[in-house]
Design a protein around this motif. Structure first.
Motif, mmCIF file in Angstrom:
data_model
loop_
_atom_site.group_PDB
_atom_site.id
_atom_site.type_symbol
_atom_site.label_atom_id
_atom_site.label_comp_id
_atom_site.label_asym_id
_atom_site.label_seq_id
_atom_site.Cartn_x
_atom_site.Cartn_y
_atom_site.Cartn_z
ATOM 1 N N LYS A 262 0.827 -1.215 0.000
ATOM 2 C CA LYS A 262 0.000 0.000 0.000
ATOM 3 C C LYS A 262 0.858 1.262 0.000
ATOM 4 O O LYS A 262 0.622 2.190 -0.757
ATOM 5 C CB LYS A 262 -0.890 0.020 1.258
ATOM 6 C CG LYS A 262 -2.021 -1.002 1.211
ATOM 7 C CD LYS A 262 -3.300 -0.390 0.647
ATOM 8 C CE LYS A 262 -4.456 -1.373 0.641
ATOM 9 N NZ LYS A 262 -4.270 -2.467 -0.351
ATOM 10 N N ASP A 320 -11.680 8.449 -1.414
ATOM 11 C CA ASP A 320 -11.404 7.123 -1.984
ATOM 12 C C ASP A 320 -12.406 6.778 -3.082
ATOM 13 O O ASP A 320 -12.048 6.192 -4.108
ATOM 14 C CB ASP A 320 -11.443 6.053 -0.885
ATOM 15 C CG ASP A 320 -10.197 6.139 -0.001
ATOM 16 O OD1 ASP A 320 -9.389 7.078 -0.205
ATOM 17 O OD2 ASP A 320 -10.043 5.284 0.889
ATOM 18 N N ASP A 321 -13.681 7.162 -2.876
ATOM 19 C CA ASP A 321 -14.704 6.868 -3.894
ATOM 20 C C ASP A 321 -14.430 7.624 -5.179
ATOM 21 O O ASP A 321 -14.531 7.077 -6.277
ATOM 22 C CB ASP A 321 -16.101 7.253 -3.373
ATOM 23 C CG ASP A 321 -16.609 6.220 -2.380
ATOM 24 O OD1 ASP A 321 -15.994 5.127 -2.317
ATOM 25 O OD2 ASP A 321 -17.582 6.514 -1.668
ATOM 26 N N ARG A 324 -11.563 6.008 -6.970
ATOM 27 C CA ARG A 324 -11.927 4.741 -7.628
ATOM 28 C C ARG A 324 -12.707 5.028 -8.924
ATOM 29 O O ARG A 324 -12.472 4.386 -9.954
ATOM 30 C CB ARG A 324 -12.746 3.883 -6.653
ATOM 31 C CG ARG A 324 -13.169 2.549 -7.198
ATOM 32 C CD ARG A 324 -13.454 1.529 -6.110
ATOM 33 N NE ARG A 324 -12.236 1.015 -5.511
ATOM 34 C CZ ARG A 324 -11.429 0.124 -6.095
ATOM 35 N NH1 ARG A 324 -11.715 -0.354 -7.290
ATOM 36 N NH2 ARG A 324 -10.331 -0.291 -5.497
ATOM 37 N N ALA A 329 -8.966 2.298 -9.188
ATOM 38 C CA ALA A 329 -8.145 1.614 -8.185
ATOM 39 C C ALA A 329 -8.174 2.403 -6.884
ATOM 40 O O ALA A 329 -8.733 3.507 -6.831
ATOM 41 C CB ALA A 329 -6.712 1.472 -8.680
ATOM 42 N N SER A 330 -7.570 1.835 -5.847
ATOM 43 C CA SER A 330 -7.540 2.497 -4.541
ATOM 44 C C SER A 330 -6.184 3.149 -4.313
ATOM 45 O O SER A 330 -5.196 2.733 -4.924
ATOM 46 C CB SER A 330 -7.753 1.474 -3.426
ATOM 47 O OG SER A 330 -8.986 0.837 -3.609
ATOM 48 N N PRO A 331 -6.140 4.128 -3.386
ATOM 49 C CA PRO A 331 -4.841 4.707 -3.039
ATOM 50 C C PRO A 331 -3.895 3.571 -2.633
ATOM 51 O O PRO A 331 -4.299 2.646 -1.945
ATOM 52 C CB PRO A 331 -5.156 5.593 -1.835
ATOM 53 C CG PRO A 331 -6.605 5.915 -1.983
ATOM 54 C CD PRO A 331 -7.245 4.723 -2.630
ATOM 55 N N ASN A 361 -2.807 1.566 -11.422
ATOM 56 C CA ASN A 361 -4.250 1.814 -11.430
ATOM 57 C C ASN A 361 -5.049 0.511 -11.466
ATOM 58 O O ASN A 361 -6.087 0.393 -12.112
ATOM 59 C CB ASN A 361 -4.651 2.740 -12.594
ATOM 60 C CG ASN A 361 -4.113 4.138 -12.383
ATOM 61 O OD1 ASN A 361 -3.983 4.594 -11.242
ATOM 62 N ND2 ASN A 361 -3.776 4.819 -13.465
ATOM 63 N N ASP A 363 -5.711 -2.548 -8.379
ATOM 64 C CA ASP A 363 -5.329 -2.905 -7.006
ATOM 65 C C ASP A 363 -4.381 -4.095 -7.021
ATOM 66 O O ASP A 363 -4.619 -5.094 -7.709
ATOM 67 C CB ASP A 363 -6.581 -3.237 -6.176
ATOM 68 C CG ASP A 363 -7.354 -1.955 -5.851
ATOM 69 O OD1 ASP A 363 -6.835 -0.856 -6.149
ATOM 70 O OD2 ASP A 363 -8.474 -2.058 -5.308
#
Ligand code: ATP
Ligand code: MG
Length: 567
Positions: A262, A320-321, A324, A329-331, A361, A363
């Protein structure tokens, strides 16, 4: 004053939540009492010190032709709507309604009120320059009130505002204020450093903060030992210098699975690469539009610099939304290789990197050996990060050193921000209407009180600088039940009162209790009337050095006079 009559509720134990030394000592020495989070009563000793600090401020303001006024704390929303700050100021503005449902704010600062005052009352350039100041309670609904008086929700501020028709006059007043602030802080005993700063919610474009150096300070100051450079870290520019692997041959880009990775550090560990070779991708919303911002793994993004670069205050981190939706993708797995129509900016220190590691990009995946131009484009490079200790400084000096500071004052060139929005004009020399140009200048009076304690204390309590001490002399009887001691002390109290502010501890307490309290309260000189009173001998003790001497009562006044010169 007789201590039996003054209200000084000293404590043996300090409440556990008081982290800052000044907060602990303010409570322990009986100077303040908390009413609600960030809201305090100032008890007699604190009140006296606040008066001393305020008097020094008044003297220095008057020296530069600033005149004192008192403006309303209760401010109608209309003024704040005119300036545009009713919405922009956000949650910190304490808002309320009157019985007719009209909206008001409790003043956190007075640009609107003072601009409307001058707009309505001042017609001609001949009345300028004009500088108004006040010393007053301010309200800010701080998210994290803490450290006692250092960050309150209700606090005392000296605020001043100057009005001009031309830039030269404004800069002259600015410089006078700057000098007056340096003098004020020196006079109250603070070791302060003026630094280049960000103008924040007040607006404007040229500003200095005055920081009392202290480990509890919430701001980091960047300075140099070999020049007079000093800036708030928010503003400290990073001059560009070559750092990285510029001559490495470009490798083919490759997507690699990076399960559970992460953070940049985790990615560096996973890939066996140095952290400064990793590039972090962050998503910000600038004036409502998303941008990607790249910085190297060991650097941190500075959002004040993003605001400066895009010349806007409207900069927030994407949720985060939102991220996405934008990148899929998520941070933790974000990167600049995307077919989405989004602009990509990078810190200038990314430009020298070859074969960098970035999020894919997707996860759990990253690219290695990604390269600018070949694999993705950069729309602009800039200075977007915090400087690190040891780096060169913008004035050519360095290495950068860091210190913690408490912001006790700030001076701003405001320009026409408020006069334009609120139509504050005067007739100039040519008889034409012209916007006023403004400066504003604040000192946290209650914060200054705390900062003084942060810089002047020992393990036993406060050590007041003589310029702001609540009393000059602490007269103590060891045992007031003994007639010769009580009579001697009563007489000294009368004599000394004609020359000094004396706190006379006439209480029937044990000597140990009295001495502990005296150390806590921190008056510079203590006169103890004890067992030698019958012979007319008393003990004189300095709070700062602890040095003491026996002095005959007949010599006491002369002795104190000399001693006070040395302190
Ligand atoms: P900070 O960054 O610490 O929140 P600020 O920059 O918002 O302060 P200014 O608007 O510059 O504060 O206010 C002028 C002065 O008032 C500050 O320099 C500081 O000394 C004092 N001050 C501001 N906020 C507080 C507070 N919550 N409690 C005590 N003093 C404060
Ligand atoms: Mg400030």
């Amino acid at each position: 004053m007789k201590q039996s009559k003054v209200f000084i509720p000293t404590l043996r134990e300090v409440p556990a939540e008081a982290e800052a030394i000044s907060h602990q000592l303010l409570l322990k020495a009986g100077l303040i009492k908390q009413n609600a989070a960030g809201v305090y009563s100032y008890l007699p000793v604190a009140t006296r010190v606040i008066h001393k600090i305020s008097d020094i401020i008044r003297q220095e303001m008057e020296r530069i032709d600033a005149v004192e006024v008192v403006m309303p704390v209760l401010q109608q929303s209309e003024l704040w709507k005119e300036s545009g700050r009713w919405d922009a100021y956000g949650m910190e503005l304490m808002r309320l309604r009157d019985r007719n449902q009209r909206e008001f704010a409790l003043g956190p600062t007075h640009e609107e009120v003072v601009t409307s005052l001058v707009r309505d009352e001042l017609r001609s350039y001949k009345q300028l320059p004009l500088t108004l100041f006040q010393i007053q309670t301010k309200f800010r609904d701080e998210k994290r009130p803490r450290f006692g008086l250092l960050r309150g929700r209700e606090f005392i501020m000296k605020d001043a505002y100057s009005f001009h028709t031309d830039e030269d006059s404004l800069m002259e007043t600015y410089q006078n204020m700057y000098n007056a602030y340096s003098t004020i802080f020196k006079r109250v005993g603070l070791n302060v450093r003026p630094v280049v700063a960000d103008s924040g919610a007040i607006g404007g474009n040229h500003t200095h903060e005055f920081h009392a150096l202290s480990a509890i300070g919430e701001d980091t100051i960047v300075y140099s030992d070999n020049s007079d450079y000093a800036a708030n870290i928010e503003k400290a520019e990073v001059p560009y210098y070559e750092t990285a692997n510029t001559d490495e041959p470009l490798q083919p880009i490759e997507k690699v699975a990076t399960p559970n990775v992460k953070t940049a550090q985790e990615l560096a560990d996973f890939l066996g690469q140095p952290l400064d070779h990793i590039v972090k991708t962050m998503v910000f919303k600038v004036d409502g539009e998303f941008i990607l911002l790249l910085v190297r793994g060991h650097h941190e993004v500075n959002d004040v610099k993003i605001k400066d670069y895009f010349k806007t205050d409207d900069v927030t981190m994407a949720t985060d939304d939102e991220i996405r939706n934008l990148l899929g993708a998520s941070p933790g797995s974000l990167g600049p290789v995307t077919d989405r129509d989004v602009k990509v900016y990078a810190d200038q220190f990314v430009q020298s990197l070859r074969n960098l590691a970035i999020g894919a990009n997707e996860d759990g995946y990253h690219f290695i050996n990604a390269n600018v131009e070949r694999d993705f484009q950069i729309d602009g490079y800039g200075d977007f990060r915090f400087i690190l200790e040891g780096e060169p400084l913008a004035d050519g000096s360095g290495p950068a050193k860091f210190a913690e500071g408490i912001e006790v004052g700030q001076v701003f060139v405001l320009g026409e921000k408020y006069s334009e929005a609120m139509k504050a004009t005067v007739l100039n020399q040519q008889g034409r209407e012209q916007n006023l140009t403004m400066g504003c200048y604040g000192i946290g009076v209650s914060r200054t009180l705390s900062a003084i304690i942060e810089q002047h204390h020992d393990e036993n309590g406060i050590i007041w600088p003589k310029s702001v001490t609540p009393f000059d002399v602490h007269l103590i009887t060891v045992n007031p039940k003994k007639d010769e001691q009580r009579e001697c002390a009563d007489q000294l109290y009368d004599t000394l009162l004609s020359k000094y502010d004396v706190l006379y501890d006439d209480r029937n307490e044990r000597a140990g209790v009295k001495f502990n309290d005296a150390d806590l309260i921190g008056i510079p000189v203590r006169v103890v009337v004890g067992k030698n009173a019958a012979e007319g001998i008393v003990e004189v003790k300095r709070r700062d050095t602890g040095d003491s001497e026996d002095v005959h009562v007949e010599d006491l006044v002369a002795h104190l006079e000399k001693l006070y010169e040395q302190i």
